[in-house]
Enzyme design. Structure first.
Site, PDB file in Angstrom:
ATOM      1  N   ASP A 237      -3.002  -6.537  -3.024  1.00 47.89           N
ATOM      2  CA  ASP A 237      -3.193  -7.923  -3.011  1.00 47.89           C
ATOM      3  C   ASP A 237      -1.981  -8.586  -3.790  1.00 47.89           C
ATOM      4  O   ASP A 237      -1.582  -9.779  -3.249  1.00 47.89           O
ATOM      5  CB  ASP A 237      -4.808  -8.288  -3.497  1.00 47.89           C
ATOM      6  CG  ASP A 237      -5.700  -8.067  -2.521  1.00 47.89           C
ATOM      7  OD1 ASP A 237      -5.453  -7.998  -1.486  1.00 47.89           O
ATOM      8  OD2 ASP A 237      -6.917  -8.001  -2.984  1.00 47.89           O
TER       9      ASP A 237
ATOM     10  N   HIS B  17       0.883  -1.125   0.009  1.00 50.68           N
ATOM     11  CA  HIS B  17      -0.033   0.037   0.140  1.00 50.68           C
ATOM     12  C   HIS B  17       0.879   1.250   0.231  1.00 50.68           C
ATOM     13  O   HIS B  17       0.417   2.371  -0.588  1.00 50.68           O
ATOM     14  CB  HIS B  17      -0.978  -0.218   1.287  1.00 50.68           C
ATOM     15  CG  HIS B  17      -2.161  -0.584   0.861  1.00 50.68           C
ATOM     16  ND1 HIS B  17      -2.954  -0.305  -0.129  1.00 50.68           N
ATOM     17  CD2 HIS B  17      -2.869  -1.435   1.696  1.00 50.68           C
ATOM     18  CE1 HIS B  17      -4.135  -0.978  -0.096  1.00 50.68           C
ATOM     19  NE2 HIS B  17      -4.299  -1.871   0.822  1.00 50.68           N
TER      20      HIS B  17
ATOM     21  N   GLU C 172      -6.401  -1.654  -3.634  1.00 53.58           N
ATOM     22  CA  GLU C 172      -6.355  -2.945  -2.910  1.00 53.58           C
ATOM     23  C   GLU C 172      -6.004  -3.852  -4.057  1.00 53.58           C
ATOM     24  O   GLU C 172      -5.332  -4.989  -3.422  1.00 53.58           O
ATOM     25  CB  GLU C 172      -7.773  -3.166  -2.437  1.00 53.58           C
ATOM     26  CG  GLU C 172      -8.360  -2.103  -1.507  1.00 53.58           C
ATOM     27  CD  GLU C 172      -7.536  -2.111  -0.045  1.00 53.58           C
ATOM     28  OE1 GLU C 172      -6.671  -2.948   0.114  1.00 53.58           O
ATOM     29  OE2 GLU C 172      -7.531  -0.836   0.411  1.00 53.58           O
TER      30      GLU C 172
END
Length: 533
Positions: A434, A374, A430
Site C-alpha cells: 500500500d 508486492h 499488504e
C-alpha cells in the site's frame, strides 16, 4: 634587453587597438580579465584601474542621468519578467467544465465529508458522505467500492447470459457448461437474489468461458495499450525511488532493478479466450448435466483438480491466469514474476479515459504500484527475477530491510477496530505494498505533469490536482462492515482494514502533508514516518 622591452610595449599597444575578426580569437581575449596571463607567461594590462573613474567623471550630468535611467529600466524589466515567470508557474489551471468532469465532481462530492479536517482524519474526509449513504446491504457483511463495481459487472454478465440465443452463441462444451451451471440452482432460501448467486457461481467456475462476452461488451481494445503506458510510468517511478534508497547496497539494488524490469504485465484477459477453438480445448473434458447443481459442482471440482495436477513439475505457464476477466481485483505472482489486471477492474472509479489523470493515477495507478511493490515485500522479495525462490539479497540489505519494516509493524499494530488491534505483522506484506504503491503512483503522476503540463482542475471542489490525486486514492477504499465481519477480517485478512489502508499510507507521505498543509504532529502528519520502498 632594451629591444625586448620595446617589442613587448609595441605588442601591447597593437593588442589594445586590434579589431578581432574570428569567434575563437574573440573568445580567447574576452576570457582574459585585467592582469591575467597569456600562455607565454607575459602579463598584459589593457586598461588602467582608474580609467573607468576618469571616464565616468568626464560624462555630463545629462549623460549620467540617462545611464542611471537605463540601468533602472533594465532592472525593472528583469523584475517584471521574473514576476511573469513565477505567475506562469504558479497560476491556477483552467477549470474543466465538460460533462465528464461535472459528473465525476458530483460523484466525488457525494462521497466526501468536507466538514472533517483532512489533516485529522483523511479517511472520513474522503469517505464520510459515502459511508452515510451506504449502509451494509441485506445479505452482505461488508460493502465497498469493489463490491459496487463487482455488482455492476454481475449485472452485465446477467444481461449477456439472458441474450445468448440472440447473440453469438457459446460453442460446444462451453455453452453447455455455462448455461446449465447458470440455470441449475436449488431452491435454498437466501437473502441474496437468486440471479446474483447464479451469476456469481457461474463466473467463479466458468469465468473464462464467459470472458469473451464480457470483454467484447466492456473492454475497449486500446485499453490494453493505455494500461500498459500507466504500468510503464509506475515502473519507471518505482525504479527512480529505488535508486534513492539509503539502506540498500548497490549490488542488491542493481538486482532489484533487474527484477522490476523483468516483471511481466498481463492486462484485461488471456489471449486464448478470444479464440473459440482454443477455449473449447480448455473445457473439452468438462460436461455439465441439466438440473443437477451439486453434481455439476462436483464435476467441475474434479475437472479443476485434473488441470492442476497436470501442471505439476512443469514450468509456470504465463498464459494461465488465476483471475477471470470480470474480476474486480489484481494480483502479483512471485513464481512467474508477473502482475495481472483483469478487465473488470479497469473501470470507474479506478480508471476512465475521461477522468483527470490525477484520479487515474490515484486509482488504477496506486493499484499497479501496489502489485508491483508486492515483488519486493516481505515474501515477494525472496523470489528472483525468474521466479526462483533463492537468496539474492546481500545479508546487510536483508537486515536493513527488516529494520525498515519493523516501523510499519509497530505503526499498524497501534491501530484498532472496536477495541481490537490490527495485527501489524500479519498485514505487513499488504501494508508495504500500500505504501510503496502510493509513493510510486504519486511520483509517476508528477513525471506525467512535467512531461505534459498541468491539467485542468475539477469545478467547485476547491482542490488542486495534487490533492485530487490523494482524494482519488482514498475514495477507492470507501467501505463499511458489520462488527462481526470486522472481527473476522482482523483475524484472517492479510490486508489492513480499509480505513487504515488510507490513513496509514498518507500519514507516511510527506507530499500529502505538504499539499494539504497539515501541521507537524497532526494525526495525518506524524513526526516519525515509516518508509520501505
Amino acid at each position: 634587453m632594451e629591444a625586448l622591452r620595446e617589442s613587448v610595449l609595441h605588442l601591447a599597444l597593437q593588442m589594445s587597438t586590434y579589431k578581432r575578426a574570428t569567434l575563437d580569437e574573440e573568445d580567447l581575449v574576452d576570457s582574459l580579465s585585467e592582469g591575467e596571463v597569456y600562455p607565454n607567461g607575459l602579463q598584459v594590462n589593457f586598461r588602467s584601474p582608474r580609467s573607468g573613474q576618469r571616464c565616468w567623471a568626464a560624462r555630463t550630468q545629462v549623460e549620467k542621468r540617462l545611464v542611471v535611467l537605463v540601468v533602472l529600466l533594465a532592472a525593472g524589466l528583469v523584475a517584471c519578467l521574473a514576476a511573469l515567470g513565477i505567475q506562469y508557474r504558479t497560476r491556477t489551471p483552467a477549470v474543466c467544465l465538460s460533462e465528464a468532469c461535472v459528473s465525476v465532481t458530483s460523484s466525488i462530492l457525494s462521497s466526501m465529508d468536507p466538514t472533517v479536517d483532512p489533516c485529522q482524519d483523511f479517511f472520513t474526509y474522503a469517505c464520510g458522505g459515502w459511508i452515510k449513504a451506504n449502509p451494509v446491504p441485506d445479505g452482505h457483511s461488508r460493502w465497498g467500492t469493489f463490491s459496487n463495481l463487482w455488482e455492476h459487472n454481475q449485472a452485465i454478465i446477467k444481461h449477456l447470459l439472458g441474450k445468448q440465443p440472440a447473440g453469438r452463441p457459446l460453442s460446444g462444451p462451453r455453452r453447455r457448461a455455462a448455461s446449465r451451471t447458470h440455470l441449475a440452482r436449488p431452491g435454498k432460501r437466501t437473502c441474496l437474489p437468486r440471479w446474483k448467486f447464479c451469476v456469481s457461481d457461474t463466473e467463479n467456475n466458468l469465468g473464462f468461458a464467459l470472458g469473451p462476452m464480457f470483454v467484447k461488451a466492456t473492454f475497449a481494445e486500446d485499453s490494453k495499450n493505455i494500461a500498459s503506458e500507466i504500468i510503464l510510468e509506475i515502473k519507471k517511478a518505482f525504479e527512480e525511488s529505488l535508486s534513492t534508497l539509503k539502506w540498500m547496497d548497490e549490488d542488491t539494488r542493481r538486482s532489484a532493478k533487474e527484477k522490476a524490469d523483468a516483471i511481466y504485465n498481463m492486462i484485461g484477459y488471456p489471449n486464448f479466450i478470444m479464440d473459440p477453438k482454443e477455449l473449447d480445448k480448455v473445457f473439452n473434458d468438462y460436461t455439465a448435466v441439466p438440473d443437477l447443481y451439486f453434481e455439476n459442482a462436483m464435476r467441475f471440482f474434479n475437472f479443476s483438480w485434473r488441470v492442476t495436477a497436470d501442471q505439476l513439475r512443469k514450468a509456470p505457464n504465463r498464459d494461465q491466469w488465476s483471475m477471470t476477466p470480470p474480476m474486480v481485483n489484481a494480483y502479483y505472482s512471485p513464481t512467474k514474476n508477473e502482475i495481472v489486471f483483469p478487465a473488470g477492474i479497469l473501470q470507474a472509479p479506478f480508471y476512465t479515459r475521461s477522468s483527470p489523470k490525477a484520479l487515474n493515477f490515484g486509482g488504477i495507478g496506486v493499484v499497479v504500484g501496489h502489485e508491483l511493490t508486492h515483488a519486493f515485500d516481505d515474501q515477494g522479495r525472496e523470489y528472483d527475477k525468474d521466479g526462483n525462490l533463492r537468496p539474492w539479497w546481500k545479508n546487510s540489505s536483508v537486515e536493513a530491510f527488516k529494520q525498515q519494516t519493523e516501523c510499519m509493524v509497530e505503526q499498524y499494530g497501534n491501530y484498532s477496530v472496536n477495541g481490537e488491534p490490527v495485527n501489524g505483522r500479519h498485514t505487513l506484506g499488504e501494508n508495504i505494498a500500500d505504501n510503496g504503491g502510493l509513493k510510486a503512483a504519486y511520483r509517476a503522476y508528477q513525471n506525467w505533469v512535467k512531461k505534459n503540463g498541468a491539467e485542468q482542475t475539477l469545478p467547485t471542489l476547491g482542490l488542486t490536482n495534487n490533492q485530487l490525486f490523494f482524494l482519488g486514492f482514498a475514495q477507492v477504499w470507501c467501505s463499511v462492515r458489520t462488527p462481526e465481519s470486522s472481527h473476522e477480517g482482523l483475524i484472517t485478512d492479510p490486508h489492513s482494514p480499509s480505513r487504515f489502508r488510507v490513513i496509514g499510507s498518507v500519514s507516511n507521505s510527506r507530499e500529502f502533508s505538504e499539499h494539504f498543509h497539515c501541521p507537524p504532529g497532526s494525526p495525518m502528519n506524524p513526526q516519525h514516518k515509516c518508509e520501505v520502498w
